[in-house]
Structures are given as structure tokens and as C-alpha cells.
Enzyme design. Sequence first.
Site, PDB file in Angstrom:
ATOM      1  N   SER A  56      10.261 -49.225  42.496  1.00 54.08           N
ATOM      2  CA  SER A  56       9.751 -48.567  40.912  1.00 54.08           C
ATOM      3  C   SER A  56       9.910 -47.062  41.413  1.00 54.08           C
ATOM      4  CB  SER A  56       8.392 -48.867  40.991  1.00 54.08           C
ATOM      5  OG  SER A  56       7.636 -48.184  39.976  1.00 54.08           O
TER       6      SER A  56
ATOM      7  N   TYR B  29      -0.687 -50.766  41.483  1.00 54.70           N
ATOM      8  CA  TYR B  29       0.786 -50.762  41.365  1.00 54.70           C
ATOM      9  C   TYR B  29       1.438 -49.945  42.215  1.00 54.70           C
ATOM     10  CZ  TYR B  29       5.390 -51.399  38.743  1.00 54.70           C
ATOM     11  OH  TYR B  29       6.471 -51.506  38.471  1.00 54.70           O
TER      12      TYR B  29
END
Length: 251
Positions: free
Chosen positions: A143, A156
Site C-alpha cells: 500500500s 492497516y
Amino acid sequence: MSNPFDLSGKVALVTGANTGIGQGIALALAGAGADLAVVGHLPPDETLDKARALGRRAHFIEADLLSIEPVGRVVEEAVAALGQVDILVNNAGIIRREDAVDFSEKDWDDVMNINVKTVFFLSQAAGRHMIARGSGKIINIASMLSFQGGIRVPSYTASKSGVAGITKLLANEWAGKGLNVNAIAPGYVATDNTAQLRADEARSKAILDRIPAGRWSTPEDIGGPAVFLASSASDYVNGHILAVDGGWLAR
């Protein structure tokens, strides 16, 4: 000259291929010639139908990846159904949003379990199979938050930083055994995970204003890089985190 991006005769094991990035990657791999074993809690009927329409074998493996069940069974079933596993795409993941001061232990554990623990142990299981065969490609989904801190997504951010680290660790150990372990770091993709952001007009505008490409990406934008990392065209690419972000990090 043969096509280095041809995946004919290869089998790809993809987690979380119902929709979004996972579906985009799975169908791109099928389009390049790979047969598919797709893993998830619910059958990804649309993905399976589209892969079969391309003339590929497509097998569904039911598994609750959030529960951390023994993931070796997933690889064993893929091999039993399709003969081998040449490519593993660790795409399945979740996100939970809350201010760090209020973030719950359950939201921390759920995200870390599926985004990091399952990624490692599924890679381990596939890696054993690939090492025995002397070749294999593992593609993790990282990410922008593998590079940045983000806001309101503590677990996350931690998990995707962990994915980057695991990718490099496995590449260090397995590159000499014929395996390539790399990751794709998507930018802002129009998927269910980003629906909340896209619905916030001010936040969405702020995001778009920073992306040189001037648009949210689509799952199909991630498919091409996945085919590259799954193919022989990337045989000397090891431990790399490939940003597919429309130029976000360049800003």
C-alpha cells in the site's frame, strides 16, 4: 522471440478475488494464460465465470482467512485440483478506520491477522511447494501506507509496513532457490475499501489534487503490473515494492 509475459501452463493462487483489486489481478493473470485457484469465504462466481470464458481452469477454495485456519490446506487443495501452484497473490485484506486514541484491540487484531499473519503463513506454505519445484512467484499487496503513515488507520498502516518487510525478508531467503517475492503498492483505487473516502467530497478532492494522473485508479490498472511480476519478464526482480499510484509518491 517468445512472449516473456505469457503465463500459459501456469497456475495462480489468488486470495480475495471476488471484486476490486483481487478480481482485476485474477482476470489479468487468466488473460495472460494462467489457470486460477481463488480463495475466499464466498464463491467469486463472476471471477470464475469470466476466467472460464477465457478458456482457463478456475477452482474455488473456501477458506475464512480472518480466522487464521491452517493455510497449508489451501495450497494442498490448489495442487490437488490444478496440479501445481506457480504464482501466489496475497491480495485479501481488510481495513478499519478510527482515531488512534479510540482504536480497539479487536480492530487491531483482525487487521493484523489477515493482512500480515495470513500473508506470511500462506507464503510459507506456497513457498515450500515452490522451493521443492525450484521456481515460483509470490506477489503481495502492499500500500502507499507501506511508505507513509496515513491517518485513522493504525492497524492497516502497521500491517502494510509489515507486508513490505515480509516481502523483502522472503526475497532474501528464497531468491537463490528460484523464487521471486515482490509486492505491488497500489495508490488510491476505486474499490469497496475506499468507498467511504470517495463519498467524502472534500477528502476525495484533496486526494485527486495530489495525484499527478488526476484520477482514482481502477482494479484493471493493477492487473498489468501483476502479470509482469508473475511472468518470466521479472525473473531478476526480487524484494521490490512496486508503487502503482498515478505518481502519488512523486509528489
